[in-house]
Design a protein around this motif. Structure first.
Motif, PDB file in Angstrom:
ATOM      1  N   ASN A 248       0.985  -1.163  -0.402  1.00 24.58           N
ATOM      2  CA  ASN A 248       0.156  -0.702   0.137  1.00 24.58           C
ATOM      3  C   ASN A 248       0.921   1.534  -0.033  1.00 24.58           C
ATOM      4  OD1 ASN A 248       0.251  -1.305   2.940  1.00 24.58           O
ATOM      5  ND2 ASN A 248      -0.265   1.290   3.315  1.00 24.58           N
ATOM      6  N   THR A 249       0.408   2.170  -0.675  1.00 27.58           N
ATOM      7  CA  THR A 249       1.110   3.533  -0.453  1.00 27.58           C
ATOM      8  C   THR A 249       0.237   4.431   0.364  1.00 27.58           C
ATOM      9  OG1 THR A 249       1.710   3.506  -2.904  1.00 27.58           O
ATOM     10  CG2 THR A 249       1.549   5.433  -2.035  1.00 27.58           C
ATOM     11  N   ALA A 250       1.435   4.937   1.432  1.00 24.37           N
ATOM     12  CA  ALA A 250       0.089   5.769   2.266  1.00 24.37           C
ATOM     13  C   ALA A 250       1.122   6.934   3.198  1.00 24.37           C
ATOM     14  CB  ALA A 250      -0.035   5.006   3.882  1.00 24.37           C
ATOM     15  N   TYR A 251       0.527   7.593   3.885  1.00 24.51           N
ATOM     16  CA  TYR A 251       1.019   8.888   4.270  1.00 24.51           C
ATOM     17  C   TYR A 251       1.253   8.129   6.088  1.00 24.51           C
ATOM     18  CZ  TYR A 251       0.613  12.202   1.528  1.00 24.51           C
ATOM     19  OH  TYR A 251       1.158  13.288   0.138  1.00 24.51           O
ATOM     20  N   ASP A 252       1.838   8.933   6.820  1.00 28.05           N
ATOM     21  CA  ASP A 252       2.174   7.805   8.385  1.00 28.05           C
ATOM     22  C   ASP A 252       1.780   9.666   9.003  1.00 28.05           C
ATOM     23  OD1 ASP A 252       1.709   6.474  10.257  1.00 28.05           O
ATOM     24  OD2 ASP A 252       3.307   5.063   9.910  1.00 28.05           O
ATOM     25  N   LEU A 253       0.980   9.815   9.822  1.00 25.53           N
ATOM     26  CA  LEU A 253       1.265  11.354  10.739  1.00 25.53           C
ATOM     27  C   LEU A 253       1.207  10.628  12.377  1.00 25.53           C
ATOM     28  CD1 LEU A 253       0.182  11.749   8.379  1.00 25.53           C
ATOM     29  CD2 LEU A 253      -0.507  14.134   9.190  1.00 25.53           C
ATOM     30  N   TRP A 254       2.772  11.474  13.126  1.00 21.79           N
ATOM     31  CA  TRP A 254       2.553  10.698  14.347  1.00 21.79           C
ATOM     32  C   TRP A 254       2.160  12.295  15.429  1.00 21.79           C
ATOM     33  CZ3 TRP A 254       3.473   5.782  15.572  1.00 21.79           C
ATOM     34  CH2 TRP A 254       3.506   4.906  14.790  1.00 21.79           C
ATOM     35  N   PHE A 255       2.000  11.439  16.928  1.00 21.31           N
ATOM     36  CA  PHE A 255       1.399  12.490  17.756  1.00 21.31           C
ATOM     37  C   PHE A 255       1.878  12.153  19.124  1.00 21.31           C
ATOM     38  CE2 PHE A 255      -1.884  12.536  14.022  1.00 21.31           C
ATOM     39  CZ  PHE A 255      -1.825  13.839  14.155  1.00 21.31           C
ATOM     40  N   ASP A 256       2.163  12.883  19.441  1.00 24.10           N
ATOM     41  CA  ASP A 256       2.478  13.139  21.232  1.00 24.10           C
ATOM     42  C   ASP A 256       1.787  14.418  21.986  1.00 24.10           C
ATOM     43  OD1 ASP A 256       4.886  12.821  23.407  1.00 24.10           O
ATOM     44  OD2 ASP A 256       4.813  10.566  22.352  1.00 24.10           O
ATOM     45  N   PRO A 257       1.742  13.575  23.028  1.00 23.02           N
ATOM     46  CA  PRO A 257       1.769  14.762  23.757  1.00 23.02           C
ATOM     47  C   PRO A 257       2.967  15.709  24.514  1.00 23.02           C
ATOM     48  CG  PRO A 257       0.897  13.136  24.952  1.00 23.02           C
ATOM     49  CD  PRO A 257       1.731  11.978  23.862  1.00 23.02           C
ATOM     50  N   ASN A 258       3.974  14.554  23.803  1.00 23.47           N
ATOM     51  CA  ASN A 258       5.363  15.895  24.610  1.00 23.47           C
ATOM     52  C   ASN A 258       5.935  16.007  22.961  1.00 23.47           C
ATOM     53  OD1 ASN A 258       8.501  16.443  25.222  1.00 23.47           O
ATOM     54  ND2 ASN A 258       8.594  14.286  25.679  1.00 23.47           N
ATOM     55  N   ALA A 259       6.021  17.691  22.784  1.00 23.32           N
ATOM     56  CA  ALA A 259       6.709  18.082  21.750  1.00 23.32           C
ATOM     57  C   ALA A 259       7.954  17.965  21.424  1.00 23.32           C
ATOM     58  CB  ALA A 259       6.655  19.786  21.894  1.00 23.32           C
ATOM     59  N   ASN A 260       9.353  16.955  22.563  1.00 26.68           N
ATOM     60  CA  ASN A 260      10.596  16.843  22.042  1.00 26.68           C
ATOM     61  C   ASN A 260      10.417  15.325  22.689  1.00 26.68           C
ATOM     62  OD1 ASN A 260      11.349  19.609  21.962  1.00 26.68           O
ATOM     63  ND2 ASN A 260      10.760  20.185  24.162  1.00 26.68           N
ATOM     64  N   GLN A 261       9.199  14.211  22.325  1.00 29.09           N
ATOM     65  CA  GLN A 261       8.946  13.245  22.691  1.00 29.09           C
ATOM     66  C   GLN A 261      10.968  12.520  21.835  1.00 29.09           C
ATOM     67  OE1 GLN A 261       9.282   9.843  23.598  1.00 29.09           O
ATOM     68  NE2 GLN A 261       7.402  10.701  23.649  1.00 29.09           N
ATOM     69  N   PRO A 262      11.616  11.984  22.528  1.00 30.56           N
ATOM     70  CA  PRO A 262      13.006  10.849  22.192  1.00 30.56           C
ATOM     71  C   PRO A 262      12.835  10.097  21.634  1.00 30.56           C
ATOM     72  CG  PRO A 262      13.288  11.077  24.386  1.00 30.56           C
ATOM     73  CD  PRO A 262      11.614  11.910  24.154  1.00 30.56           C
ATOM     74  N   GLY A 263      11.324   9.302  21.966  1.00 30.70           N
ATOM     75  CA  GLY A 263      11.653   7.618  21.603  1.00 30.70           C
ATOM     76  C   GLY A 263       9.940   7.518  19.995  1.00 30.70           C
ATOM     77  N   ARG A 264       9.351   6.454  20.626  1.00 26.70           N
ATOM     78  CA  ARG A 264       8.326   5.832  19.834  1.00 26.70           C
ATOM     79  C   ARG A 264       7.390   6.954  20.791  1.00 26.70           C
ATOM     80  NH1 ARG A 264       3.575   2.383  20.910  1.00 26.70           N
ATOM     81  NH2 ARG A 264       3.002   1.709  18.709  1.00 26.70           N
ATOM     82  N   ASN A 265       6.185   7.596  19.274  1.00 16.17           N
ATOM     83  CA  ASN A 265       5.798   8.192  19.811  1.00 16.17           C
ATOM     84  C   ASN A 265       4.338   7.956  20.644  1.00 16.17           C
ATOM     85  OD1 ASN A 265       6.576   9.144  17.136  1.00 16.17           O
ATOM     86  ND2 ASN A 265       4.957  11.348  17.915  1.00 16.17           N
ATOM     87  N   THR A 266       3.891   8.156  21.621  1.00 16.10           N
ATOM     88  CA  THR A 266       3.101   7.440  22.424  1.00 16.10           C
ATOM     89  C   THR A 266       1.571   8.294  22.496  1.00 16.10           C
ATOM     90  OG1 THR A 266       3.413   9.442  24.418  1.00 16.10           O
ATOM     91  CG2 THR A 266       4.945   7.412  23.983  1.00 16.10           C
ATOM     92  N   GLY A 267       1.113   9.453  21.451  1.00 19.62           N
ATOM     93  CA  GLY A 267      -0.250   9.740  21.286  1.00 19.62           C
ATOM     94  C   GLY A 267      -1.374   8.908  20.511  1.00 19.62           C
TER      95      GLY A 267
END
Length: 272
Positions: A148-167
């Protein structure tokens, strides 16, 4: 085929030291070329490392190989054109039947603590404004490939997330060869003049919402990604106080995938 929790796109890792070294090399090439009457074409960049990456567009973007779901060989390379924002997958020797082998992609923003040059992200959802993207792709050389061809947008409560997104994770599928997103199919919505099936599920406890175009396409122009964010926020999947940390665009090959190509890509926030 439902992928369940077999997927792991959050494992995209950009190695800042490697990217920095490539940028220094490209800068040196430009300085030398600038003193010559006819500048030679830059050497194409290629990686076959599972989580290898390299800069594109002068560091505005990063291309990531991201073979998270298989141990089969996959490589990506740029076209060798200065200022290019495209990449090609070759080879891709995948034989997965229960989930994606990887997510070869290009992104702008912050991923695992590394931020692309001049990135407008992270950006709070309730202060997002317009985020638009143009993306041109072409299919694999092997017609038996599934992907599949897809965009992937990631969200997090922390603006400076150093690891995997948690939102939350939001995907926008432009086309598919029959594979399906995580979760369960829900309503169909109209966004940007097209119809999209909305799928919702979870990935290791992380909410995932996917918008699958009912009529597939290989390219979009000025696609309003903020409209998908607004819809996901209205559904309670994305929270207004969270941050959009990165916008990624790529392919999820299950079987095969060699020849998948991003011809050109851009993503802007309020036109920049």
């Amino acid at each position: 085929m439902d992928r369940g929790t077999t997927t792991g796109r959050g494992r995209v890792v950009a190695v800042a030291a490697t990217i920095g070294a490539v940028l220094v090399l490209l800068a040196s090439t430009l300085l030398v070329a600038g003193s010559a009457a006819a500048a030679p074409a830059p050497t194409p960049v290629r990686t076959c490392e599972k989580f290898g990456s390299f800069p594109l567009g002068g560091g505005v973007y990063v291309a990531a190989n991201n073979v998270w779901g298989a141990d089969t060989l996959q490589c990506i390379s740029n076209s060798g054109a200065r200022g290019d924002s495209g990449f090609v997958v070759d080879p891709a020797e995948h034989v997965n039947t229960t989930g994606p082998a990887g997510y070869p992609s290009i992104y702008r923003g912050c991923v695992y603590g590394y931020c692309t040059g001049g990135s407008p992200f992270p950006r709070r959802v309730d202060q997002l404004g317009t985020v638009t993207s143009s993306w041109s792709t072409s299919g694999p050389t092997d017609p038996a490939s599934t992907y599949n061809t897809a965009y992937d947008l990631w969200f997090d409560p922390n603006a400076n997330q150093p690891g995997r997104n948690t939102g939350a994770e939001l995907m926008v599928w432009l086309n598919t060869t029959g594979v399906q997103p995580i979760g369960t199919k829900g309503p169909t919505v109209t966004i940007a003049g097209a119809s999209w099936d909305v799928w919702q599920g979870t990935l290791d406890g992380l909410p995932v919402i996917s918008y699958v175009r009912t009529v597939g396409t290989t390219s979009v122009s000025n696609l309003p990604l903020h409209s998908f964010v607004a819809d996901a926020t209205a559904r309670g999947v994305v929270q207004p106080a969270w941050y959009l940390t990165s916008v990624q665009a790529g392919f999820e090959p299950w079987t095969g995938g060699a020849g998948l190509r991003t011809i050109s890509y851009s993503v802007t926030h309020k036109g920049r």
